[in-house]
Design an enzyme around this catalytic site. Structure first.
Site, PDB file in Angstrom:
ATOM      1  CG  HIS A 205      -0.576  -0.157   2.499  1.00  0.00           C
ATOM      2  ND1 HIS A 205       0.390  -1.217   3.051  1.00  0.00           N
ATOM      3  CD2 HIS A 205       0.035   1.378   3.095  1.00  0.00           C
ATOM      4  CE1 HIS A 205       0.987  -0.817   4.451  1.00  0.00           C
ATOM      5  NE2 HIS A 205       0.756   1.138   4.212  1.00  0.00           N
TER       6      HIS A 205
HETATM    7  N1  UDP Z   1      -3.513  -5.770   9.304  1.00  0.00           N
HETATM    8  C1  UDP Z   1      -4.485  -6.354   9.262  1.00  0.00           C
HETATM    9  N2  UDP Z   1      -5.455  -6.914   8.356  1.00  0.00           N
HETATM   10  C2  UDP Z   1      -5.130  -6.200   7.016  1.00  0.00           C
HETATM   11  C3  UDP Z   1      -3.566  -6.379   7.078  1.00  0.00           C
HETATM   12  C4  UDP Z   1      -2.796  -5.371   8.243  1.00  0.00           C
HETATM   13  O1  UDP Z   1      -5.031  -5.909  10.767  1.00  0.00           O
HETATM   14  O2  UDP Z   1      -5.803  -6.818   6.461  1.00  0.00           O
HETATM   15  C5  UDP Z   1      -2.074  -5.185  10.185  1.00  0.00           C
HETATM   16  C6  UDP Z   1      -0.915  -5.611  10.364  1.00  0.00           C
HETATM   17  O3  UDP Z   1      -1.147  -7.269  11.271  1.00  0.00           O
HETATM   18  C7  UDP Z   1      -0.470  -4.891  11.914  1.00  0.00           C
HETATM   19  C8  UDP Z   1      -0.839  -3.471  11.092  1.00  0.00           C
HETATM   20  O4  UDP Z   1      -2.344  -3.713  10.140  1.00  0.00           O
HETATM   21  O5  UDP Z   1      -0.420  -4.934  13.097  1.00  0.00           O
HETATM   22  C9  UDP Z   1      -0.100  -2.859  10.135  1.00  0.00           C
HETATM   23  O6  UDP Z   1      -1.164  -2.202   9.491  1.00  0.00           O
HETATM   24  P1  UDP Z   1      -0.419  -1.458   8.284  1.00  0.00           P
HETATM   25  O7  UDP Z   1       0.283  -2.357   7.332  1.00  0.00           O
HETATM   26  O8  UDP Z   1      -1.642  -0.849   6.801  1.00  0.00           O
HETATM   27  O9  UDP Z   1       0.396  -0.111   7.948  1.00  0.00           O
HETATM   28  P2  UDP Z   1       2.112   0.133   8.403  1.00  0.00           P
HETATM   29  O10 UDP Z   1       2.783  -0.912   9.373  1.00  0.00           O
HETATM   30  O11 UDP Z   1       2.876  -0.021   6.964  1.00  0.00           O
HETATM   31  O12 UDP Z   1       2.136   1.816   8.882  1.00  0.00           O
END
Ligand code: UDP
Length: 366
Positions: A205
């Site tokens: 994403h």
């Molecule tokens: N996550 C979730 N469902 C999904 C994809 C990710 O619950 O379909 C959780 C994942 O386990 C983690 C968090 O969302 O705890 C990560 O979020 P994201 O990748 O959106 O953000 P980033 O960490 O890149 O800022």
């Protein structure tokens, strides 16, 4: 002591839930939750409250969409009103999203003690909006709670005093430890007709991978190639989906054999999927950490990571931007090769939030 805790986007809910649980053990603290609205629907927000045991927030600012500037400015204005009516003793922000920056700025301007949880992470890549947020939040914060050791030296090299830096471990792992048993009871894999350790999970994403048509075409080509090796489960982020639809590429995904195209998954379902996967392909920050915790190989489509312990000690490998040939070479290597020996980064033990609460208690409740 009255604390306002800010949450805006999906990864924030996971981190704030751990903190909320730890503060709830100490009657000296009263924590109020502020939800900015950055992520707001059932799949990206509500399910996390339910699964992680968070109550409805005390304040819902309902701000989402718009440019980074407009979003940040609107959150600042709305949060200024919350601060005025609550007069808290402390504001806590987590992570690196625009909501965290916006509320940190307001707290700093109003002279309210500011705490940053997940401080000191640096990718060194200022083209990432999150990197700018991280640097600015850390410069404004009075207490900086660090999740991996390198964060301490990053902050020291930016002039932050040692008394304000606390290496406590990773609150995201606190939630993982708290939920893993419940998640393991689900049968997501079986429901999808998949065998454990015989499928790949993908999330993607970041703007650098999913904003241009060229990158989205490369993403489709990558998925086609990976699906020839293993079934792929792809819970698709709303921003990725809307970009694919806007650019007329979505239909190509729908025809790929072996691809399980899913809506964003609940936290429990997602960690069930990743913990049982043979490999995870991602550009997420949090997923790099969670795969390291589970010991599941992870390939990250980025040039740099602000979470280097996942590469140095954990299961993560950086492969740069979307380059299908290069990526397929590495993916085959991971699938067919020996698992690299890995270890857990220090203090990723499920108790980071408790350490944070104890430090705040000692410093602020004399
Ligand atoms: N996550 C979730 N469902 C999904 C994809 C990710 O619950 O379909 C959780 C994942 O386990 C983690 C968090 O969302 O705890 C990560 O979020 P994201 O990748 O959106 O953000 P980033 O960490 O890149 O800022």
């Amino acid at each position: 002591m009255k604390i306002l805790c800010v949450m805006g986007a999906r990864p924030n809910f996971v981190k704030v839930a751990a903190l909320y649980r730890a503060f709830a053990k100490c009657p000296e603290f009263s924590v109020k939750l502020v939800h900015t609205g950055q992520h707001h629907d059932d799949a990206m927000y509500r399910v996390f409250l339910t699964q992680l045991g968070l109550p409805d927030p005390d304040y819902s600012l309902s701000i989402h969409g718009g440019s980074h500037t407009a979003q940040t400015a609107r959150i600042m204005l709305a949060f200024e009103n919350v601060l005025a009516s609550e007069s808290p003793d402390m504001v806590i922000v987590v992570g690196d999203v625009n909501s965290s920056l916006a509320c940190a700025l307001v707290a700093a301007k109003e002279g309210v003690p500011l705490v940053h949880v997940e401080a000191g992470l640096r990718s060194g890549d200022k083209s990432m909006p999150e990197e700018i947020n991280r640097i600015l939040i850390d410069q404004m914060s009075g207490e900086l709670f660090v999740s991996e050791e390198l964060g301490v030296s990053n902050l020291r090299s930016e002039g932050i005093g040692p008394d304000n830096i606390h290496f406590v471990g990773n609150v995201m792992i606190d939630s993982l430890v708290y939920c893993r048993e419940k998640a393991s009871e689900l049968s997501v894999t079986t429901q999808l007709g998949l065998r454990k350790n015989a499928y790949i999970v993908m999330t993607m994403h970041r703007p650098s991978n999913v904003d241009s048509s060229e990158d989205l075409m490369l993403l489709v080509a990558l998925i086609e190639a990976v699906c020839k090796l293993r079934p792929v489960v792809f819970p698709i982020h709303p921003r990725t989906k809307s970009n694919l639809i806007d650019k007329g590429i979505w239909h190509r995904l729908e025809t790929i054999e072996g691809l399980h195209l899913l809506p964003p998954q609940g936290y429990l379902e997602f960690i069930n999927l990743t913990s049982n996967a043979e490999l995870v392909i991602t550009d997420s920050g949090g997923v790099q950490e969670e795969t390291t915790f589970f010991g599941v190989p992870c390939i990250t489509f980025r040039n740099s990571t602000e979470r280097p312990s996942t590469v140095g000690e954990g299961t993560n490998r950086l492969v740069g931007g979307l380059n299908v040939a290069n990526a397929m070479h590495i993916i085959s290597e991971v699938i067919n090769g020996e698992k690299k020996p890995t270890s857990l980064p220090a203090l990723w033990d499920g108790f980071a939030s408790d350490r944070i609460v104890q430090i705040i208690k000692k410093k602020y409740l004399k």
